[in-house]
Design a protein around this motif. Structure first.
Motif: not given
Ligand code: GLU
Length: 285
Positions: A210-219, A237-242
């Motif tokens: 929903a927020q159009g997150v393109s890159h997920v940074t997490r621990g 059917g949602l896009p998968s971020p990097i």
């Protein structure tokens, strides 16, 4: 005609069930650094689906601690507690696909029939209720038995075949690599329960999209959980971020900092006279 590329969007998504500690400070600073390296934006999202543990004073402290660290984000800030209807819809999509089933097992049943351990060391659910007949499901639901709704992971994977996602690292600007997701190692996780139309896995996936997150940074502690997110993205059917997994800040005993272990909070450090620069130095950023 030149196509305009969307600007990268990253996010820091703390749960307001305690004060932030140095581990959160690292993750937040890391995310804002990564956003700036990519020429993108870092968002703040409040992951407050747990109504019992989430407290408004912790939300206020998150804003205050992050501003104190010198970080800023676009308003309004998304709060998951306001999005229950949207998560319920996502759950219904999975139900319509025949991939969400009611489970009436107690904690004791789960432990007694576990078929191993999940990546976090919790008992792996045996899928006991997966094949319950429809009549019994309806009867028990109508009777009001305690119920959780689980995703049929093996059924989903049988339809999908191979599941992959993109990972970059160590640096956010490295070239993405393709990795196989193995959500089976989590078993049929709970996505909804009575009176609670979501879970961490479901809301995080819905909201990143929903927020159009393109890159997920997490621990790195959330690296294995990403497999479940990639499965849900595919099914919804949602896009998968990097994805980019960063190091964890450890205490003197080599253990991950945690609210549950009463790790010193940023509030405690601020009261002792720490400056934002002291925090950056302590976490190495
Ligand atoms: N809300 C999660 C936490 O505080 C992190 C969100 C995520 O990266 O998926 O641990």
């Amino acid at each position: 005609m030149s196509q305009k590329l969307a600007k990268p969007v990253l996010r820091f998504a703390p749960s307001p069930n305690g004060r932030l500690h140095l581990g959160h400070a690292y993750s937040a600073l890391y995310t804002w650094n990564a956003a700036s390296l990519l020429g993108g934006t870092a968002l703040l999202r409040i992951e407050d689906i747990d109504a019992e543990r989430s407290k408004p004073e912790f939300v206020a402290a998150i804003f205050d601690d992050l501003h104190w660290l010198g970080l800023d984000w676009p308003e309004p800030v998304m709060a998951q507690s306001e999005r229950m209807d949207i998560y319920a819809d996502a759950g219904n999509q999975l139900r319509d696909q025949g991939l969400l089933y009611p489970c009436f097992c107690s904690r004791a049943d789960l432990a007694a029939h576990a078929i191993g351990l999940d990546p976090e060391g919790a008992p792996l659910y045996a899928g006991t209720c997966r094949h319950m007949d429809r009549g019994e499901q309806i009867e028990r639901l109508e009777r009001g038995d305690a119920v959780q709704f689980r995703i049929d992971v093996s059924g989903a994977m049988a339809r999908i075949g191979m599941l992959t996602f993109s990972v970059v690292g160590p640096s956010i600007s490295d070239r993405p690599q393709i990795r196989h997701a193995r959500p089976e190692r989590w078993g049929d996780v709970v996505l909804q329960r009575k009176g609670m139309p979501t879970s961490y896995h479901l809301s995080v996936v819905v909201d990143d999209a929903a927020q159009g997150v393109s890159h997920v940074t997490r621990g790195r502690d959330m690296e294995a959980g990403t497999d479940m997110h990639v499965l849900l993205q595919m099914l919804l059917g949602l896009p998968s971020p990097i994805y980019n997994f960063h190091k964890l800040i450890l205490d003197d005993n080599g253990k991950k900092l945690a609210k549950s272990r009463h790790s010193e909070s940023l509030g405690d450090l601020r009261a002792k006279g720490w400056t934002p620069e002291d925090v950056r130095r302590a976490v190495g950023l």
